[in-house]
Design a protein around this motif. Structure first.
Motif, PDB file in Angstrom:
ATOM      1  N   GLN A 119       0.855  -1.193   0.000  1.00 10.40           N
ATOM      2  CA  GLN A 119       0.000   0.000   0.000  1.00 10.40           C
ATOM      3  C   GLN A 119       0.886   1.237   0.000  1.00 10.40           C
ATOM      4  O   GLN A 119       1.905   1.277   0.691  1.00 10.40           O
ATOM      5  CB  GLN A 119      -0.903  -0.015   1.230  1.00 10.40           C
ATOM      6  N   ILE A 120       0.507   2.220  -0.791  1.00 12.46           N
ATOM      7  CA  ILE A 120       1.227   3.494  -0.821  1.00 12.46           C
ATOM      8  C   ILE A 120       0.258   4.595  -0.402  1.00 12.46           C
ATOM      9  O   ILE A 120      -0.809   4.754  -0.993  1.00 12.46           O
ATOM     10  CB  ILE A 120       1.811   3.790  -2.209  1.00 12.46           C
ATOM     11  N   THR A 121       0.659   5.333   0.614  1.00 10.45           N
ATOM     12  CA  THR A 121      -0.174   6.437   1.126  1.00 10.45           C
ATOM     13  C   THR A 121       0.620   7.735   1.071  1.00 10.45           C
ATOM     14  O   THR A 121       1.787   7.773   1.479  1.00 10.45           O
ATOM     15  CB  THR A 121      -0.616   6.161   2.577  1.00 10.45           C
ATOM     16  N   GLN A 122      -0.024   8.765   0.538  1.00 15.96           N
ATOM     17  CA  GLN A 122       0.578  10.098   0.510  1.00 15.96           C
ATOM     18  C   GLN A 122      -0.204  11.049   1.419  1.00 15.96           C
ATOM     19  O   GLN A 122      -1.444  11.007   1.432  1.00 15.96           O
ATOM     20  CB  GLN A 122       0.578  10.696  -0.908  1.00 15.96           C
ATOM     21  N   VAL A 123       0.524  11.852   2.173  1.00 17.00           N
ATOM     22  CA  VAL A 123      -0.079  12.915   2.978  1.00 17.00           C
ATOM     23  C   VAL A 123       0.307  14.246   2.341  1.00 17.00           C
ATOM     24  O   VAL A 123       1.496  14.536   2.177  1.00 17.00           O
ATOM     25  CB  VAL A 123       0.391  12.853   4.442  1.00 17.00           C
ATOM     26  N   TRP A 124      -0.703  15.027   1.980  1.00 13.39           N
ATOM     27  CA  TRP A 124      -0.510  16.275   1.251  1.00 13.39           C
ATOM     28  C   TRP A 124      -0.680  17.462   2.205  1.00 13.39           C
ATOM     29  O   TRP A 124      -1.689  17.579   2.892  1.00 13.39           O
ATOM     30  CB  TRP A 124      -1.532  16.387   0.124  1.00 13.39           C
ATOM     31  N   THR A 125       0.301  18.336   2.211  1.00 10.24           N
ATOM     32  CA  THR A 125       0.263  19.511   3.076  1.00 10.24           C
ATOM     33  C   THR A 125       0.450  20.772   2.233  1.00 10.24           C
ATOM     34  O   THR A 125       1.493  20.940   1.584  1.00 10.24           O
ATOM     35  CB  THR A 125       1.365  19.453   4.146  1.00 10.24           C
ATOM     36  N   SER A 126      -0.530  21.658   2.241  1.00 13.96           N
ATOM     37  CA  SER A 126      -0.430  22.909   1.488  1.00 13.96           C
ATOM     38  C   SER A 126       0.163  23.990   2.382  1.00 13.96           C
ATOM     39  O   SER A 126       0.398  23.784   3.573  1.00 13.96           O
ATOM     40  CB  SER A 126      -1.806  23.345   0.990  1.00 13.96           C
ATOM     41  N   THR A 127       0.370  25.155   1.825  1.00 16.23           N
ATOM     42  CA  THR A 127       0.892  26.272   2.616  1.00 16.23           C
ATOM     43  C   THR A 127      -0.125  26.743   3.648  1.00 16.23           C
ATOM     44  O   THR A 127       0.228  27.444   4.590  1.00 16.23           O
ATOM     45  CB  THR A 127       1.259  27.439   1.682  1.00 16.23           C
ATOM     46  N   ARG A 128      -1.367  26.306   3.498  1.00 15.42           N
ATOM     47  CA  ARG A 128      -2.419  26.706   4.443  1.00 15.42           C
ATOM     48  C   ARG A 128      -2.692  25.627   5.501  1.00 15.42           C
ATOM     49  O   ARG A 128      -3.574  25.787   6.327  1.00 15.42           O
ATOM     50  CB  ARG A 128      -3.710  26.993   3.682  1.00 15.42           C
ATOM     51  N   GLY A 129      -1.968  24.511   5.404  1.00 15.60           N
ATOM     52  CA  GLY A 129      -2.218  23.427   6.356  1.00 15.60           C
ATOM     53  C   GLY A 129      -2.484  22.118   5.637  1.00 15.60           C
ATOM     54  O   GLY A 129      -2.182  21.964   4.451  1.00 15.60           O
ATOM     55  N   ARG A 130      -3.085  21.173   6.334  1.00 13.84           N
ATOM     56  CA  ARG A 130      -3.326  19.865   5.750  1.00 13.84           C
ATOM     57  C   ARG A 130      -4.320  19.938   4.596  1.00 13.84           C
ATOM     58  O   ARG A 130      -5.394  20.541   4.708  1.00 13.84           O
ATOM     59  CB  ARG A 130      -3.876  18.908   6.799  1.00 13.84           C
ATOM     60  N   VAL A 131      -3.961  19.320   3.489  1.00 14.97           N
ATOM     61  CA  VAL A 131      -4.880  19.180   2.360  1.00 14.97           C
ATOM     62  C   VAL A 131      -5.611  17.850   2.460  1.00 14.97           C
ATOM     63  O   VAL A 131      -6.798  17.752   2.215  1.00 14.97           O
ATOM     64  CB  VAL A 131      -4.127  19.285   1.021  1.00 14.97           C
ATOM     65  N   GLY A 132      -4.883  16.807   2.851  1.00 17.10           N
ATOM     66  CA  GLY A 132      -5.524  15.496   2.938  1.00 17.10           C
ATOM     67  C   GLY A 132      -4.551  14.366   2.672  1.00 17.10           C
ATOM     68  O   GLY A 132      -3.332  14.521   2.818  1.00 17.10           O
ATOM     69  N   ALA A 133      -5.107  13.241   2.279  1.00 17.07           N
ATOM     70  CA  ALA A 133      -4.294  12.050   2.051  1.00 17.07           C
ATOM     71  C   ALA A 133      -4.892  11.238   0.907  1.00 17.07           C
ATOM     72  O   ALA A 133      -6.084  11.357   0.591  1.00 17.07           O
ATOM     73  CB  ALA A 133      -4.215  11.201   3.315  1.00 17.07           C
ATOM     74  N   SER A 134      -4.059  10.426   0.298  1.00 13.60           N
ATOM     75  CA  SER A 134      -4.513   9.518  -0.762  1.00 13.60           C
ATOM     76  C   SER A 134      -3.748   8.212  -0.622  1.00 13.60           C
ATOM     77  O   SER A 134      -2.591   8.200  -0.208  1.00 13.60           O
ATOM     78  CB  SER A 134      -4.270  10.125  -2.152  1.00 13.60           C
ATOM     79  N   ASN A 135      -4.406   7.117  -0.938  1.00 13.44           N
ATOM     80  CA  ASN A 135      -3.674   5.860  -0.947  1.00 13.44           C
ATOM     81  C   ASN A 135      -4.253   4.897  -1.979  1.00 13.44           C
ATOM     82  O   ASN A 135      -5.404   5.026  -2.442  1.00 13.44           O
ATOM     83  CB  ASN A 135      -3.630   5.200   0.439  1.00 13.44           C
ATOM     84  N   LEU A 136      -3.435   3.944  -2.367  1.00  7.99           N
ATOM     85  CA  LEU A 136      -3.826   2.872  -3.276  1.00  7.99           C
ATOM     86  C   LEU A 136      -2.970   1.652  -2.947  1.00  7.99           C
ATOM     87  O   LEU A 136      -2.009   1.735  -2.181  1.00  7.99           O
ATOM     88  CB  LEU A 136      -3.653   3.281  -4.743  1.00  7.99           C
ATOM     89  N   THR A 137      -3.337   0.509  -3.514  1.00  3.80           N
ATOM     90  CA  THR A 137      -2.616  -0.732  -3.242  1.00  3.80           C
ATOM     91  C   THR A 137      -2.276  -1.429  -4.547  1.00  3.80           C
ATOM     92  O   THR A 137      -3.120  -1.540  -5.445  1.00  3.80           O
ATOM     93  CB  THR A 137      -3.451  -1.680  -2.363  1.00  3.80           C
ATOM     94  N   PHE A 138      -1.021  -1.880  -4.652  1.00  4.48           N
ATOM     95  CA  PHE A 138      -0.568  -2.697  -5.776  1.00  4.48           C
ATOM     96  C   PHE A 138      -0.573  -4.172  -5.344  1.00  4.48           C
ATOM     97  O   PHE A 138       0.095  -4.536  -4.377  1.00  4.48           O
ATOM     98  CB  PHE A 138       0.855  -2.315  -6.189  1.00  4.48           C
ATOM     99  N   TYR A 139      -1.310  -5.003  -6.059  1.00  3.46           N
ATOM    100  CA  TYR A 139      -1.299  -6.449  -5.854  1.00  3.46           C
ATOM    101  C   TYR A 139      -0.607  -7.101  -7.048  1.00  3.46           C
ATOM    102  O   TYR A 139      -0.851  -6.726  -8.204  1.00  3.46           O
ATOM    103  CB  TYR A 139      -2.711  -7.006  -5.745  1.00  3.46           C
ATOM    104  N   VAL A 140       0.253  -8.075  -6.762  1.00  2.00           N
ATOM    105  CA  VAL A 140       0.947  -8.803  -7.830  1.00  2.00           C
ATOM    106  C   VAL A 140       0.767 -10.302  -7.595  1.00  2.00           C
ATOM    107  O   VAL A 140       1.137 -10.819  -6.539  1.00  2.00           O
ATOM    108  CB  VAL A 140       2.449  -8.469  -7.874  1.00  2.00           C
ATOM    109  N   ARG A 141       0.184 -10.972  -8.593  1.00  4.61           N
ATOM    110  CA  ARG A 141      -0.008 -12.420  -8.517  1.00  4.61           C
ATOM    111  C   ARG A 141       0.831 -13.101  -9.594  1.00  4.61           C
ATOM    112  O   ARG A 141       0.709 -12.782 -10.772  1.00  4.61           O
ATOM    113  CB  ARG A 141      -1.484 -12.778  -8.730  1.00  4.61           C
TER     114      ARG A 141
END
Length: 440
Positions: A119-141
């Motif tokens: 899983q990869i999660t990003q935390v986004w911070t703007s000059t005004r404070g927290r913008v939010g977060a995003s994540n996704l998951t890579f599965y390999v079979r």
């Protein structure tokens, strides 16, 4: 300047809420989870050259369910030729998902069907404070669809998209490069096909539904080592990196977070040794992970007597013969697997000779009870860990095996199942392979 912090995490790590991000508690939780996911990226059960390529996990992988030889099968009732069950060769995304998360980095359904995820999660911070977060998951079979196939399919799925707030993920680009950075021998030629989730943005992948890609890897025969086995071992090690949108600072995290261990052989004693008359199709592919032989003590199991013997050797070694207070037979755990002994028939015969001598010594010259019983030995005479191991290897203890007279037919059926297991799981001769025996 706006900034992005990227975390590579175990599957299923919760995405912090906006309140948790604002308080700082969310970042601490992500940092702890990322530290837990780091470190070893090689499965504990890896065998052969790939076993030393990267640090192994100290925890066992999740493995496939036991394959039953009992349960009233046609073979058990004598109405069909006795065979070990076919190992599974495919896995759904749902199966992979169900076995990922927490400490589980790998699911080894069989030597022909494996999976991993991150899983990869990003935390986004703007000059005004927290913008939010995003994540996704890579599965390999990874899968080898047929027992005559030299092509391995790597199915990639990008799922579990979650966003908190309104981060600008349309400009977050992912690059995925998947190859074999190491082969043994090093000069083996590799053929690639298909695609990976490469050069796609977060939003593009999220819209695909499903974001599914199939990457194929093939190695032709005639390039291997290990003598007649014609073995080529390798590492499948993708590099996953993220490129941040213009104007955002931070690390998109380029790295190699996991590896799989494919291999190819053309052993003359295994299936498809001639390629059906086509030399370029000889042999087949598999994954270099321990095999798991399942024997059952159920009343309907044709190998029951042997399974009971092995169970005693595992759980009560002091009660077994020959006598050895420090006895701990191999085959129980990944650190002490069994290794198939095929080519050296003299050593196999010596294993058997010592076992029979011990049956006579401890159970009397008439241990066979009018030819109704056989001298069963464990570890098997067809392994390097058999009775004669101490004669061939100077650093092992003597009498680190068990013998017991068991029902003649059950002993024969267990041997038939073992041979079938070797064949269907492509267990090769030597110390570059291995398997465990699990009793149910």
């Amino acid at each position: 300047m706006p900034r992005v912090e990227t975390y590579v995490l175990p599957v299923g790590t919760p995405t912090p809420t906006l309140e948790e991000l604002e308080s700082g508690e969310g970042l601490r939780t992500l940092e702890q989870a990322a530290a837990k996911a780091g470190g070893a990226r090689n499965a504990l059960e890896t065998v052969g050259p790939a076993a030393g390529y990267a640090a192994k996990s100290v925890k066992p992988s999740l493995v496939g369910p036991a394959l039953s030889t009992a349960a009233g099968s046609a073979a058990a009732t004598g109405s069909a030729a006795l065979e070990y069950p076919d190992p599974p060769r495919s896995m759904s995304l749902a199966e992979c998902k169900a076995h990922m998360g927490g400490d589980a980095k790998y699911y080894l359904k069989s030597r022909f069907s494996v999976c991993t995820a991150l899983q990869i999660t990003q935390v986004w911070t703007s000059t005004r404070g927290r913008v939010g977060a995003s994540n996704l998951t890579f599965y390999v079979r990874g899968s080898v669809p047929k027992d005559t196939s030299r092509t391995i399919n790597f199915d990639w799925d990008v799922t579990d998209f979650t966003k908190i707030g309104n981060p600008p993920t349309s400009g977050l680009m992912y690059t995925v490069k998947a190859n074999l950075p190491q082969t043994w021998p090093a000069n083996a030629k590799v053929h690639y096909g298909g695609t990976t989730p490469n050069a796609k943005s977060y939003d593009q992948l999220a819209r695909m539904r499903p974001a599914h890609f199939t990457h194929t890897v093939t190695v032709n025969p005639g390039q291997g080592n290990s003598g007649r086995t014609d073995l080529v071992a390798a590492i499948y090690e993708p590099t996953i990196s993220g490129k941040l949108p213009p104007g955002w600072l931070g690390d998109g995290k380029s790295g190699k977070p996991f590896m799989l261990a494919p291999r190819w052989d053309a052993a003359p004693y295994l299936k498809n040794s001639t390629g059906g008359g086509t030399p370029t199709k000889r042999g087949a592919a598999s994954f270099a992970y321990l095999g798991f032989l399942h024997y059952s003590t159920k009343a309907t199991a044709p190998e029951r007597g042997v399974a009971q013997h092995i169970k005693t050797a595992y759980t009560q070694p002091s009660r077994t013969k020959p006598t050895n207070p420090g006895k701990r037979v191999a085959g129980q755990d990944p650190d002490h697997p069994l290794h198939r002994l095929f080519a050296d028939t003299v050593r196999r015969d010596r294993n058997r000779t010592l076992s029979i001598a011990d049956c006579k010594r401890y159970f009397g010259p008439k241990y066979s009870e009018n030819n109704t019983k056989d001298c069963d030995e464990f570890p098997f005479a067809s392994t390097y860990e058999g009775a004669a191991e101490f004669e061939y290897t100077g650093d092992v203890m003597k009498n680190n095996y068990s013998v017991l007279p068991v029902n003649k037919k059950q002993n024969g059926d267990a041997g038939t199942l073992l041979k079938s297991f070797y064949a269907k799981n492509r267990i090769i001769d030597g110390l570059e392979d291995g398997f465990l025996v699990q009793i149910h």
